[in-house]
Scaffold this motif. Structure first.
Motif, PDB file in Angstrom:
ATOM      1  N   PRO A 274      40.884 -17.274   8.651  1.00 17.28           N
ATOM      2  CA  PRO A 274      40.769 -16.554   7.379  1.00 17.28           C
ATOM      3  C   PRO A 274      39.369 -15.972   7.187  1.00 17.28           C
ATOM      4  CG  PRO A 274      41.774 -18.717   7.063  1.00 17.28           C
ATOM      5  CD  PRO A 274      41.247 -18.696   8.459  1.00 17.28           C
ATOM      6  N   ASP A 275      39.310 -14.797   6.608  1.00 16.05           N
ATOM      7  CA  ASP A 275      38.033 -14.218   6.192  1.00 16.05           C
ATOM      8  C   ASP A 275      38.102 -14.047   4.680  1.00 16.05           C
ATOM      9  OD1 ASP A 275      35.500 -12.987   6.160  1.00 16.05           O
ATOM     10  OD2 ASP A 275      36.441 -11.014   6.204  1.00 16.05           O
ATOM     11  N   ASP A 276      37.574 -15.035   3.958  1.00 16.27           N
ATOM     12  CA  ASP A 276      37.663 -15.049   2.495  1.00 16.27           C
ATOM     13  C   ASP A 276      36.441 -14.411   1.840  1.00 16.27           C
ATOM     14  OD1 ASP A 276      40.115 -16.374   2.552  1.00 16.27           O
ATOM     15  OD2 ASP A 276      39.148 -18.337   2.684  1.00 16.27           O
ATOM     16  N   THR A 277      35.775 -13.545   2.559  1.00 12.48           N
ATOM     17  CA  THR A 277      34.592 -12.865   2.030  1.00 12.48           C
ATOM     18  C   THR A 277      34.913 -12.142   0.727  1.00 12.48           C
ATOM     19  OG1 THR A 277      33.529 -12.535   4.177  1.00 12.48           O
ATOM     20  CG2 THR A 277      32.993 -10.948   2.457  1.00 12.48           C
ATOM     21  N   VAL A 278      34.051 -12.342  -0.264  1.00 15.45           N
ATOM     22  CA  VAL A 278      34.128 -11.577  -1.511  1.00 15.45           C
ATOM     23  C   VAL A 278      32.765 -10.928  -1.734  1.00 15.45           C
ATOM     24  CG1 VAL A 278      35.905 -13.010  -2.577  1.00 15.45           C
ATOM     25  CG2 VAL A 278      33.498 -13.573  -2.917  1.00 15.45           C
ATOM     26  N   LEU A 279      32.748  -9.826  -2.436  1.00 18.87           N
ATOM     27  CA  LEU A 279      31.499  -9.082  -2.637  1.00 18.87           C
ATOM     28  C   LEU A 279      30.967  -9.201  -4.065  1.00 18.87           C
ATOM     29  CD1 LEU A 279      32.378  -5.834  -0.622  1.00 18.87           C
ATOM     30  CD2 LEU A 279      31.316  -7.963   0.195  1.00 18.87           C
ATOM     31  N   THR A 280      31.537 -10.111  -4.855  1.00 15.16           N
ATOM     32  CA  THR A 280      31.177 -10.234  -6.270  1.00 15.16           C
ATOM     33  C   THR A 280      29.681 -10.405  -6.485  1.00 15.16           C
ATOM     34  OG1 THR A 280      33.296 -11.358  -6.586  1.00 15.16           O
ATOM     35  CG2 THR A 280      31.724 -11.426  -8.412  1.00 15.16           C
ATOM     36  N   THR A 281      29.081 -11.318  -5.727  1.00 18.82           N
ATOM     37  CA  THR A 281      27.669 -11.628  -5.966  1.00 18.82           C
ATOM     38  C   THR A 281      26.702 -10.720  -5.213  1.00 18.82           C
ATOM     39  OG1 THR A 281      27.707 -13.281  -4.193  1.00 18.82           O
ATOM     40  CG2 THR A 281      28.160 -14.059  -6.441  1.00 18.82           C
ATOM     41  N   VAL A 282      27.223  -9.873  -4.337  1.00 20.88           N
ATOM     42  CA  VAL A 282      26.320  -9.022  -3.549  1.00 20.88           C
ATOM     43  C   VAL A 282      26.415  -7.536  -3.903  1.00 20.88           C
ATOM     44  CG1 VAL A 282      26.224 -10.638  -1.634  1.00 20.88           C
ATOM     45  CG2 VAL A 282      27.977  -8.858  -1.628  1.00 20.88           C
ATOM     46  N   ARG A 283      27.533  -7.109  -4.492  1.00 18.31           N
ATOM     47  CA  ARG A 283      27.641  -5.693  -4.867  1.00 18.31           C
ATOM     48  C   ARG A 283      26.487  -5.231  -5.759  1.00 18.31           C
ATOM     49  NH1 ARG A 283      33.439  -6.556  -5.328  1.00 18.31           N
ATOM     50  NH2 ARG A 283      33.066  -7.227  -7.455  1.00 18.31           N
ATOM     51  N   PRO A 284      26.141  -6.006  -6.818  1.00 17.64           N
ATOM     52  CA  PRO A 284      25.107  -5.526  -7.746  1.00 17.64           C
ATOM     53  C   PRO A 284      23.689  -5.591  -7.187  1.00 17.64           C
ATOM     54  CG  PRO A 284      26.598  -7.106  -8.805  1.00 17.64           C
ATOM     55  CD  PRO A 284      26.791  -7.223  -7.343  1.00 17.64           C
ATOM     56  N   ILE A 285      23.521  -6.142  -5.977  1.00 18.79           N
ATOM     57  CA  ILE A 285      22.180  -6.218  -5.392  1.00 18.79           C
ATOM     58  C   ILE A 285      22.199  -5.645  -3.980  1.00 18.79           C
ATOM     59  CG2 ILE A 285      21.300  -8.136  -6.776  1.00 18.79           C
ATOM     60  CD1 ILE A 285      22.157 -10.023  -4.489  1.00 18.79           C
ATOM     61  N   SER A 286      22.896  -4.533  -3.824  1.00 14.68           N
ATOM     62  CA  SER A 286      23.039  -3.949  -2.496  1.00 14.68           C
ATOM     63  C   SER A 286      23.031  -2.429  -2.554  1.00 14.68           C
ATOM     64  CB  SER A 286      24.355  -4.403  -1.838  1.00 14.68           C
ATOM     65  OG  SER A 286      24.410  -5.792  -1.660  1.00 14.68           O
ATOM     66  N   ASN A 287      22.679  -1.840  -1.427  1.00 13.68           N
ATOM     67  CA  ASN A 287      22.947  -0.429  -1.195  1.00 13.68           C
ATOM     68  C   ASN A 287      24.433  -0.350  -0.884  1.00 13.68           C
ATOM     69  OD1 ASN A 287      23.490   1.999   0.303  1.00 13.68           O
ATOM     70  ND2 ASN A 287      21.296   2.270   0.594  1.00 13.68           N
ATOM     71  N   LEU A 288      25.226   0.118  -1.842  1.00 13.91           N
ATOM     72  CA  LEU A 288      26.682   0.034  -1.707  1.00 13.91           C
ATOM     73  C   LEU A 288      27.216   0.864  -0.552  1.00 13.91           C
ATOM     74  CD1 LEU A 288      27.857  -0.011  -5.431  1.00 13.91           C
ATOM     75  CD2 LEU A 288      27.764  -1.895  -3.808  1.00 13.91           C
ATOM     76  N   SER A 289      26.570   1.964  -0.245  1.00 15.08           N
ATOM     77  CA  SER A 289      27.013   2.773   0.878  1.00 15.08           C
ATOM     78  C   SER A 289      26.926   1.979   2.179  1.00 15.08           C
ATOM     79  CB  SER A 289      26.163   4.044   0.975  1.00 15.08           C
ATOM     80  OG  SER A 289      26.557   4.818   2.107  1.00 15.08           O
ATOM     81  N   GLU A 290      25.804   1.296   2.384  1.00 15.10           N
ATOM     82  CA  GLU A 290      25.636   0.471   3.586  1.00 15.10           C
ATOM     83  C   GLU A 290      26.563  -0.734   3.561  1.00 15.10           C
ATOM     84  OE1 GLU A 290      21.746  -0.504   5.076  1.00 15.10           O
ATOM     85  OE2 GLU A 290      20.835   1.111   3.911  1.00 15.10           O
ATOM     86  N   LEU A 291      26.608  -1.408   2.423  1.00  9.90           N
ATOM     87  CA  LEU A 291      27.434  -2.611   2.311  1.00  9.90           C
ATOM     88  C   LEU A 291      28.898  -2.305   2.587  1.00  9.90           C
ATOM     89  CD1 LEU A 291      27.441  -5.682   1.419  1.00  9.90           C
ATOM     90  CD2 LEU A 291      28.138  -4.824  -0.841  1.00  9.90           C
ATOM     91  N   TYR A 292      29.448  -1.310   1.917  1.00  3.52           N
ATOM     92  CA  TYR A 292      30.861  -0.977   2.083  1.00  3.52           C
ATOM     93  C   TYR A 292      31.165  -0.478   3.493  1.00  3.52           C
ATOM     94  CZ  TYR A 292      31.699  -1.381  -2.975  1.00  3.52           C
ATOM     95  OH  TYR A 292      31.838  -1.839  -4.267  1.00  3.52           O
ATOM     96  N   SER A 293      30.243   0.267   4.077  1.00  2.07           N
ATOM     97  CA  SER A 293      30.456   0.783   5.425  1.00  2.07           C
ATOM     98  C   SER A 293      30.551  -0.352   6.436  1.00  2.07           C
ATOM     99  CB  SER A 293      29.313   1.728   5.807  1.00  2.07           C
ATOM    100  OG  SER A 293      29.455   2.168   7.144  1.00  2.07           O
TER     101      SER A 293
END
Length: 379
Positions: A274-293
């Protein structure tokens, strides 16, 4: 050392003086150069104990491994830590990779691949990964480049340090006189508040000299709601935590002018786990273009490998004249639909993300829980 004195490796004027790390002077010409070499830079000593999910009263089938958290263990040489600090405290990193949120005031993220080649190579090295995987009880790889060497920083002046230590000594004496158990001073202003990690496993490495530090433990919530503490690592040491499935906080440290930790995130190498990764705590402190890519790329790679494996099995069965197991195929398709739906949910539109604001949806328990009644004990 006076708080106005700074290491030559910290460019002047990068941050407000109140957030400038205080470091023992190290001449830049004394910092070695060259690539990461595990023979030179790793100094691994196994942890004295590794706590399981069962030890913490959590279901044994929670997460991707039975391992919950390790005691601190030695991982890097002093020379390796100096190299890491030199890269982390560079002008490029401070100017381009600094974030803050309601959970933590000063963080550096997403810099390793571009600005910190030594740090990047350290965590990508097969020997480093082998050590982390052995302790975690499952073969791991770095989550994605953006999450290599996330930095949490807490700094204070010499005056603040002395005042806090004095207040601690006075309160401890008062509590002992009054027969009050425990010492909740460190819970008032944690470095990082209660949270679960976005990713399955993390390795937390200490980059600061903690010889005189009081506190600084990691507090964990058990399955029964009790709070246990794992002591913080010393410089060059690390702790492994299956932080996606355990609520925890980094407690405040006294007796030191800085506390700089490096947090590298990991996920299972096997695409079928399983990959239970969630982005809740990292979306607001990230370059979203890089993170989502990067998130999209590795998740699609997992999906690709799963489909290839399923297709190979399908063709082998067909070649052997076996009838298609329709229900098994439908179960496989359903799991991949859920995988994609989860991925779609985590990629919130950029205009809907409030930078620096992290909600409580990542927590396993409500903040309204009466944690004051829970017992505190050391793991």
């Amino acid at each position: 050392m006076d708080s106005s004195t700074t290491d030559s490796l910290i460019p002047a004027g990068i941050m407000p003086s109140s957030w400038k790390p205080v470091i023992e002077p190290t001449s830049a010409d004394k910092i070695a150069t060259g690539d990461f070499d595990p023979k030179e830079h790793l100094q691994y000593e196994p942890p004295s104990k590794v706590h399981t999910m069962k030890d913490l009263g959590l279901p044994e089938n929670t997460g991707i491994s039975p391992i919950a958290v390790s005691e601190p263990f030695h991982l890097f040489t002093t020379g390796a830590i100096h190299r890491m600090r030199a890269e982390v405290l560079s002008k490029d990193v401070w100017d381009n990779c600094q974030y803050s949120s309601n959970l933590a005031q000063c963080q550096l993220r997403g810099f390793a691949a571009k600005y910190a080649p030594f740090v990047y190579d350290t965590w990508k090295n097969p020997e480093t990964l082998s050590i982390i995987s052995k302790i975690a009880g499952v073969e791991l790889v770095t989550e994605m480049d953006f999450e290599i060497a996330h930095i949490n920083i807490s700094v204070k002046s010499d005056k603040q340090r002395e005042e806090e230590v004095q207040a601690f000594v006075e309160k401890k004496a008062f509590d002992e006189d009054e027969g009050i158990a425990g010492c909740p001073w460190e819970d008032d202003k944690p470095i990082v508040d209660w949270h679960t990690d976005a990713y399955p496993f993390v390795c937390v490495t200490m980059l600061s000299d903690c010889t005189k530090m009081i506190g600084g433990e990691t507090a964990l919530k058990t399955g029964s709601g009790e709070i246990v503490k794992v002591r913080g690592p010393q410089m060059g040491c690390a702790v492994i935590l299956q932080g996606r499935y355990i609520e925890h906080q980094a407690l405040r440290a006294l007796g030191t002018t800085e506390r700089i930790t490096m947090v590298t995130s990991f996920r299972p190498r096997c695409p079928n786990l399983p990959d239970d990764t969630v982005l809740t705590t990292v979306r607001p402190i990230s370059n979203l273009s890089e993170l989502y890519s990067q998130y999209s790329e590795y998740r699609l790679e997992i999906l690709e490998e799963r489909v290839r494996t399923q297709l190979r099995s399908f063709r082998e069965n067909k070649r052997d004249g076996k009838k298609l197991n329709v229900q098994a195929m439908k179960n496989f398709i359903k799991k991949q639909e859920e995988f994609l739906a989860h991925m779609n949910k985590e990629m919130v539109e950029e205009e809907l993300v409030i930078m620096g604001s992290i909600d409580d949806s990542h927590l396993l328990t409500s903040k309204d829980d009466d944690v004051a009644k829970t017992k505190r004990k050391r793991a």
